[in-house]
Design a protein around this motif. Structure first.
Motif, PDB file in Angstrom:
ATOM      1  N   VAL A 108       0.860  -1.180   0.000  1.00  0.00           N
ATOM      2  CA  VAL A 108       0.000   0.000   0.000  1.00  0.00           C
ATOM      3  C   VAL A 108       0.902   1.238   0.000  1.00  0.00           C
ATOM      4  O   VAL A 108       1.761   1.373   0.857  1.00  0.00           O
ATOM      5  N   SER A 109       0.694   2.089  -0.994  1.00  0.00           N
ATOM      6  CA  SER A 109       1.412   3.352  -1.058  1.00  0.00           C
ATOM      7  C   SER A 109       0.534   4.414  -0.392  1.00  0.00           C
ATOM      8  O   SER A 109      -0.669   4.469  -0.632  1.00  0.00           O
ATOM      9  N   ILE A 110       1.148   5.251   0.437  1.00  0.00           N
ATOM     10  CA  ILE A 110       0.408   6.273   1.172  1.00  0.00           C
ATOM     11  C   ILE A 110       1.025   7.624   0.826  1.00  0.00           C
ATOM     12  O   ILE A 110       2.244   7.795   0.914  1.00  0.00           O
ATOM     13  N   ARG A 111       0.175   8.553   0.429  1.00  0.00           N
ATOM     14  CA  ARG A 111       0.648   9.904   0.128  1.00  0.00           C
ATOM     15  C   ARG A 111      -0.046  10.892   1.055  1.00  0.00           C
ATOM     16  O   ARG A 111      -1.265  10.967   1.075  1.00  0.00           O
ATOM     17  N   LEU A 112       0.741  11.624   1.793  1.00  0.00           N
ATOM     18  CA  LEU A 112       0.252  12.696   2.650  1.00  0.00           C
ATOM     19  C   LEU A 112       0.387  13.973   1.821  1.00  0.00           C
ATOM     20  O   LEU A 112       1.492  14.359   1.448  1.00  0.00           O
ATOM     21  N   CYS A 113      -0.749  14.587   1.472  1.00  0.00           N
ATOM     22  CA  CYS A 113      -0.771  15.648   0.467  1.00  0.00           C
ATOM     23  C   CYS A 113      -1.299  16.974   1.004  1.00  0.00           C
ATOM     24  O   CYS A 113      -2.164  16.998   1.880  1.00  0.00           O
ATOM     25  N   ARG A 114      -0.804  18.040   0.392  1.00  0.00           N
ATOM     26  CA  ARG A 114      -1.369  19.365   0.640  1.00  0.00           C
ATOM     27  C   ARG A 114      -1.652  20.000  -0.711  1.00  0.00           C
ATOM     28  O   ARG A 114      -0.802  19.998  -1.597  1.00  0.00           O
ATOM     29  N   GLY A 115      -2.860  20.526  -0.869  1.00  0.00           N
ATOM     30  CA  GLY A 115      -3.257  21.168  -2.112  1.00  0.00           C
ATOM     31  C   GLY A 115      -2.778  22.607  -2.176  1.00  0.00           C
ATOM     32  O   GLY A 115      -1.986  23.063  -1.352  1.00  0.00           O
ATOM     33  N   CYS A 116      -3.293  23.336  -3.163  1.00  0.00           N
ATOM     34  CA  CYS A 116      -2.863  24.725  -3.348  1.00  0.00           C
ATOM     35  C   CYS A 116      -3.398  25.641  -2.254  1.00  0.00           C
ATOM     36  O   CYS A 116      -2.833  26.682  -1.988  1.00  0.00           O
ATOM     37  N   LEU A 117      -4.470  25.253  -1.616  1.00  0.00           N
ATOM     38  CA  LEU A 117      -4.967  26.013  -0.470  1.00  0.00           C
ATOM     39  C   LEU A 117      -4.551  25.274   0.791  1.00  0.00           C
ATOM     40  O   LEU A 117      -3.561  24.560   0.789  1.00  0.00           O
ATOM     41  N   ASP A 118      -5.294  25.423   1.848  1.00  0.00           N
ATOM     42  CA  ASP A 118      -4.965  24.721   3.088  1.00  0.00           C
ATOM     43  C   ASP A 118      -5.697  23.392   3.198  1.00  0.00           C
ATOM     44  O   ASP A 118      -5.988  22.938   4.296  1.00  0.00           O
ATOM     45  N   ASN A 119      -5.990  22.766   2.076  1.00  0.00           N
ATOM     46  CA  ASN A 119      -6.646  21.471   2.131  1.00  0.00           C
ATOM     47  C   ASN A 119      -5.594  20.358   2.113  1.00  0.00           C
ATOM     48  O   ASN A 119      -4.671  20.366   1.320  1.00  0.00           O
ATOM     49  N   CYS A 120      -5.732  19.430   3.049  1.00  0.00           N
ATOM     50  CA  CYS A 120      -4.784  18.329   3.186  1.00  0.00           C
ATOM     51  C   CYS A 120      -5.544  17.011   3.179  1.00  0.00           C
ATOM     52  O   CYS A 120      -6.675  16.934   3.655  1.00  0.00           O
TER      53      CYS A 120
END
Length: 130
Positions: A74-86
């Motif tokens: 399982v690959s897990i990506r902890l992401c943050r978008g262009c705004l403050d959405n994670c």
């Protein structure tokens, strides 16, 4: 006589965090999570602590453990978008997203940036530790 002072630009939190993560060198030591039956590396512990998101260690491990019943990787990506959405994305080896979950808190990553983890054989690791 006029004296000009050069000021060093102040690094924002995401730049500092990225540098700390890039400079880290893991020993490969494994830890067993106290609340759930999975292991994680020293590198994973370091990254989540630098991000100030220690609770995500448990959350990612528990979710990946549940998904690992069907998929051995399982690959897990902890992401943050262009705004403050994670959010956190869980995907198969081929990149197909299995599950995507929004996280309420803002993590100190640059916009449109992600950190990747792998869950293999009940162990949460960084790709560089694979």
């Amino acid at each position: 006589m006029e004296i000009l002072l050069q000021q060093k630009p102040i690094e924002d939190r995401s730049t500092v965090v990225r540098k700390q993560i890039d400079d880290f060198r893991s020993s490969g030591k494994l830890h067993r999570h106290s609340d759930f039956p999975f292991f994680y590396t020293e590198g994973v512990e370091y990254v989540t602590s630098v991000l100030g998101a220690g609770h995500l260690l448990r959350d990612m491990g528990m979710q990946a453990f549940a998904l690992s019943g069907e998929w051995d990787f399982v690959s897990i990506r902890l992401c943050r978008g262009c705004l403050d959405n994670c959010w956190i994305e869980y995907s198969r080896r081929n990149g197909e997203i299995i599950k995507k979950m929004r996280i309420p808190e803002n993590i100190p990553l640059a916009p449109n940036f992600a950190i990747c983890f792998y869950f293999i054989g009940r162990t949460l690791i960084l790709p560089t530790e694979f």
